[in-house]
Design a protein around this motif. Structure first.
Motif, mmCIF file in Angstrom:
data_model
loop_
_atom_site.group_PDB
_atom_site.id
_atom_site.type_symbol
_atom_site.label_atom_id
_atom_site.label_comp_id
_atom_site.label_asym_id
_atom_site.label_seq_id
_atom_site.Cartn_x
_atom_site.Cartn_y
_atom_site.Cartn_z
ATOM 1 N N PRO A 137 -0.767 12.140 -0.735
ATOM 2 C CA PRO A 137 -1.744 11.173 -0.213
ATOM 3 C C PRO A 137 -1.519 9.789 -0.828
ATOM 4 N N ILE A 138 -1.443 8.792 0.023
ATOM 5 C CA ILE A 138 -1.267 7.416 -0.425
ATOM 6 C C ILE A 138 -2.470 6.616 0.054
ATOM 7 N N VAL A 139 -3.228 6.095 -0.902
ATOM 8 C CA VAL A 139 -4.389 5.275 -0.573
ATOM 9 C C VAL A 139 -4.018 3.826 -0.853
ATOM 10 N N GLN A 140 -3.772 3.091 0.192
ATOM 11 C CA GLN A 140 -3.412 1.690 0.048
ATOM 12 C C GLN A 140 -3.756 0.955 1.328
ATOM 13 N N ALA A 141 -3.870 -0.335 1.231
ATOM 14 C CA ALA A 141 -4.072 -1.185 2.401
ATOM 15 C C ALA A 141 -2.888 -2.140 2.503
ATOM 16 N N PRO A 142 -2.515 -2.535 3.702
ATOM 17 C CA PRO A 142 -1.456 -3.531 3.836
ATOM 18 C C PRO A 142 -1.799 -4.800 3.063
ATOM 19 N N GLY A 143 -0.793 -5.401 2.450
ATOM 20 C CA GLY A 143 -1.046 -6.614 1.685
ATOM 21 C C GLY A 143 0.144 -7.020 0.853
ATOM 22 N N ILE A 144 -0.117 -7.766 -0.216
ATOM 23 C CA ILE A 144 0.912 -8.235 -1.140
ATOM 24 C C ILE A 144 0.737 -7.484 -2.461
ATOM 25 N N TYR A 145 1.825 -6.950 -2.974
ATOM 26 C CA TYR A 145 1.800 -6.147 -4.196
ATOM 27 C C TYR A 145 2.773 -6.735 -5.214
ATOM 28 N N ALA A 146 2.410 -6.627 -6.499
ATOM 29 C CA ALA A 146 3.252 -7.070 -7.600
ATOM 30 C C ALA A 146 3.751 -5.850 -8.358
ATOM 31 N N ILE A 147 5.040 -5.837 -8.689
ATOM 32 C CA ILE A 147 5.652 -4.691 -9.361
ATOM 33 C C ILE A 147 6.487 -5.188 -10.526
ATOM 34 N N ASP A 148 6.303 -4.572 -11.684
ATOM 35 C CA ASP A 148 7.170 -4.822 -12.830
ATOM 36 C C ASP A 148 8.391 -3.925 -12.673
ATOM 37 N N PRO A 149 9.581 -4.489 -12.478
ATOM 38 C CA PRO A 149 10.752 -3.643 -12.208
ATOM 39 C C PRO A 149 11.187 -2.805 -13.412
ATOM 40 N N ILE A 150 10.743 -3.177 -14.610
ATOM 41 C CA ILE A 150 11.142 -2.435 -15.807
ATOM 42 C C ILE A 150 10.182 -1.279 -16.077
ATOM 43 N N THR A 151 8.876 -1.565 -16.123
ATOM 44 C CA THR A 151 7.892 -0.501 -16.337
ATOM 45 C C THR A 151 7.552 0.231 -15.049
ATOM 46 N N ARG A 152 7.815 -0.394 -13.909
ATOM 47 C CA ARG A 152 7.552 0.129 -12.568
ATOM 48 C C ARG A 152 6.054 0.202 -12.260
ATOM 49 N N VAL A 153 5.243 -0.458 -13.047
ATOM 50 C CA VAL A 153 3.813 -0.510 -12.768
ATOM 51 C C VAL A 153 3.573 -1.438 -11.573
ATOM 52 N N SER A 154 2.763 -0.966 -10.626
ATOM 53 C CA SER A 154 2.485 -1.746 -9.415
ATOM 54 C C SER A 154 0.991 -1.976 -9.281
ATOM 55 N N LYS A 155 0.642 -3.076 -8.596
ATOM 56 C CA LYS A 155 -0.765 -3.351 -8.322
ATOM 57 C C LYS A 155 -0.879 -4.264 -7.108
ATOM 58 N N PRO A 156 -1.955 -4.088 -6.330
ATOM 59 C CA PRO A 156 -2.172 -5.016 -5.215
ATOM 60 C C PRO A 156 -2.727 -6.334 -5.746
ATOM 61 N N ILE A 157 -2.259 -7.432 -5.182
ATOM 62 C CA ILE A 157 -2.837 -8.736 -5.528
ATOM 63 C C ILE A 157 -3.513 -9.380 -4.322
ATOM 64 N N LEU A 158 -3.343 -8.772 -3.141
ATOM 65 C CA LEU A 158 -4.042 -9.221 -1.934
ATOM 66 C C LEU A 158 -4.026 -8.076 -0.934
ATOM 67 N N ASN A 159 -5.206 -7.677 -0.430
ATOM 68 C CA ASN A 159 -5.220 -6.599 0.561
ATOM 69 C C ASN A 159 -6.231 -6.804 1.684
ATOM 70 N N ASN A 160 -6.800 -8.035 1.819
ATOM 71 C CA ASN A 160 -7.720 -8.251 2.931
ATOM 72 C C ASN A 160 -7.895 -9.739 3.192
ATOM 73 N N TYR A 161 -8.368 -10.029 4.383
ATOM 74 C CA TYR A 161 -8.749 -11.383 4.751
ATOM 75 C C TYR A 161 -10.252 -11.371 5.018
ATOM 76 N N PHE A 162 -11.056 -11.693 3.996
ATOM 77 C CA PHE A 162 -12.514 -11.691 4.079
ATOM 78 C C PHE A 162 -13.031 -10.373 4.662
ATOM 79 N N GLY A 163 -12.508 -9.274 4.129
ATOM 80 C CA GLY A 163 -12.966 -7.946 4.522
ATOM 81 C C GLY A 163 -12.194 -7.312 5.653
ATOM 82 N N GLN A 164 -11.367 -8.075 6.348
ATOM 83 C CA GLN A 164 -10.550 -7.505 7.415
ATOM 84 C C GLN A 164 -9.178 -7.136 6.867
#
Length: 415
Positions: free
Chosen positions: A185-212
């Motif tokens: 199961p993958i819980v994610q929304a389309p958007g912009i994500y930042a990833i550290d290529p060394i630690t491989r830790v990822s996080k969303p930095i943008l996933n909506n346009y005013f709730g859409q």
């Protein structure tokens, strides 16, 4: 005085010399893999024909310049050459004295997208853009020959369609939404994500346009201020990468990570796709791939292709404001003669590279086609790599190739 009737009676006796020069030639004896086209083949001997696509559907059937049926033996050079030059003065300089194009990997028939070169590791990280694949791919350039291995960030991300690298961080334009990928199961929304290529830790930095929810962030570019510009077509739902039907128009945005502000900057291109900035950041390029028409959310993903639909690459002047760059003076830059420009990149000297499906076009900032790299597979994107950014890697379906030319990418990851 010559009357009209007398003038007409003279016509059968006039002789017109339509002798044509040969369409192509060997650029130089040493360049056996390069063909030079005379005067852009502006006049071809009749009859000639070039079908838009043998079947009209599918990437495997893309039309290519070299399939033109023409009665000129010299055109065989164009069919056989991986490099085709249209401007000898500038094009041969781009190719250098010994250009090469080699297949490095044969892959499963999936789309490889969002290539990013990570200089600290000397690797390329590229996505597998497929609703049934979770892992991305790492190409290790430290090995000779290069090797491939799986790359999975934490938490994992799927449906990655565009990428850039800046100051030690990878930024992905992610089209995929909530899904179960091969039992995970993958819980994610389309958007912009930042990833550290060394630690491989990822996080969303943008996933909506005013709730859409965004539709399907496709490609992105980052300016020197750290603002992220990205295109948002509707491919994700159509390609079963998201279960959410589109709610936003297909358009292009500016995102400022420092404040979280996201702003519309272009909303008139039919299907915005590739995006790039000139080295001086005074010009932005955005491609239109309205020539693709996907079957809407079908179990069997497929699309038709129309060569006479909009597929131009547009140039815009960028204007600075307190909120960031905005765009003025939209104008068509060039109209790819083949599928359409998907991935867009810019070289150190300002030339634009467009992965047009059937080839890679190298175009001047004024829109003049200099060189066409004719691959033996469907090319979706390209990326400069290597310590000197002098290797051009080609990504697409079924193969990954590498070209070595007299051309370098922009430092800092903006290429």
């Amino acid at each position: 005085m010559v009357t009209k009737s007398a003038f007409v009676s003279l016509l059968p006796f006039w002789t017109f010399d339509f002798t044509l020069a040969q369409l192509a030639s060997r650029c130089a004896p040493a360049l056996t893999n390069v063909a030079c086209v005379d005067k852009f083949a502006a006049v071809m001997p009749l009859p000639f024909s070039r079908p838009a696509s043998p079947s009209g559907e599918g990437l495997s059937d893309l039309d290519r310049f070299h399939i033109t049926s023409v009665d000129d033996p010299s055109f065989t050079l164009v069919r056989d050459a991986p490099f085709v030059v249209f401007n000898q003065k500038l094009g041969l300089d781009i190719l250098g004295s010994a250009p090469t194009l080699e297949d490095v990997f044969t892959t499963d028939p999936v789309v490889h997208e969002a290539p990013i070169y990570v200089p600290e590791l000397n690797v390329i990280i590229v996505s597998q853009f497929n609703p049934n694949i979770l892992d991305q791919v790492l190409i290790n350039l430290n090995n000779s020959p290069p090797t491939m291995e799986p790359f999975r960030p934490n938490p994992p991300i799927f449906g990655v369609n565009g990428g850039r690298f800046l100051n030690g961080t990878m930024y992905w334009a992610v089209a995929g939404g909530d899904a179960v990928v091969n039992g995970t199961p993958i819980v994610q929304a389309p958007g912009i994500y930042a990833i550290d290529p060394i630690t491989r830790v990822s996080k969303p930095i943008l996933n909506n346009y005013f709730g859409q929810r965004f539709n399907s962030p496709d490609d992105l570019v980052i300016d020197s201020a750290g603002d992220i510009f990205f295109t948002d077509p509707q491919y994700a739902f159509q390609m079963n990468l998201s279960q959410f039907a589109p709610v936003l128009n297909q358009q292009t945005y500016r995102f400022r990570p420092s404040t979280g502000e996201v702003t519309l900057i272009e909303g008139e291109i039919g299907i915005p796709n590739g995006i790039a900035l000139s080295p001086d950041e005074k010009t932005m390029y955005i491609s239109d791939t309205s020539s693709t028409d996907f079957v809407n959310h079908s179990p069997d993903v497929g699309f038709s292709y129309k060569s006479n639909a909009p597929k131009a690459v547009y140039a815009f002047d960028t204007v600075e404001s307190p909120a960031g760059k905005y765009l003025l003076n939209k104008r068509p830059l060039w109209f790819p003669s083949e599928f359409g420009a998907d991935g867009l990149h810019v070289s150190e000297d300002g030339n634009i590279l467009g992965a047009t499906g059937a080839s890679v076009d190298i175009v001047t900032p004024a829109g003049e086609l200099l060189v066409k790299i004719q691959a033996n597979f469907t090319v979706i994107n390209v990326q400069f790599a290597g310590p000197n950014l002098d290797e051009l890697w080609l990504f697409g379906i079924g193969r990954i190739s590498r070209a070595k030319l007299n051309l370098k990418g922009l430092k800092g990851g903006r290429s």
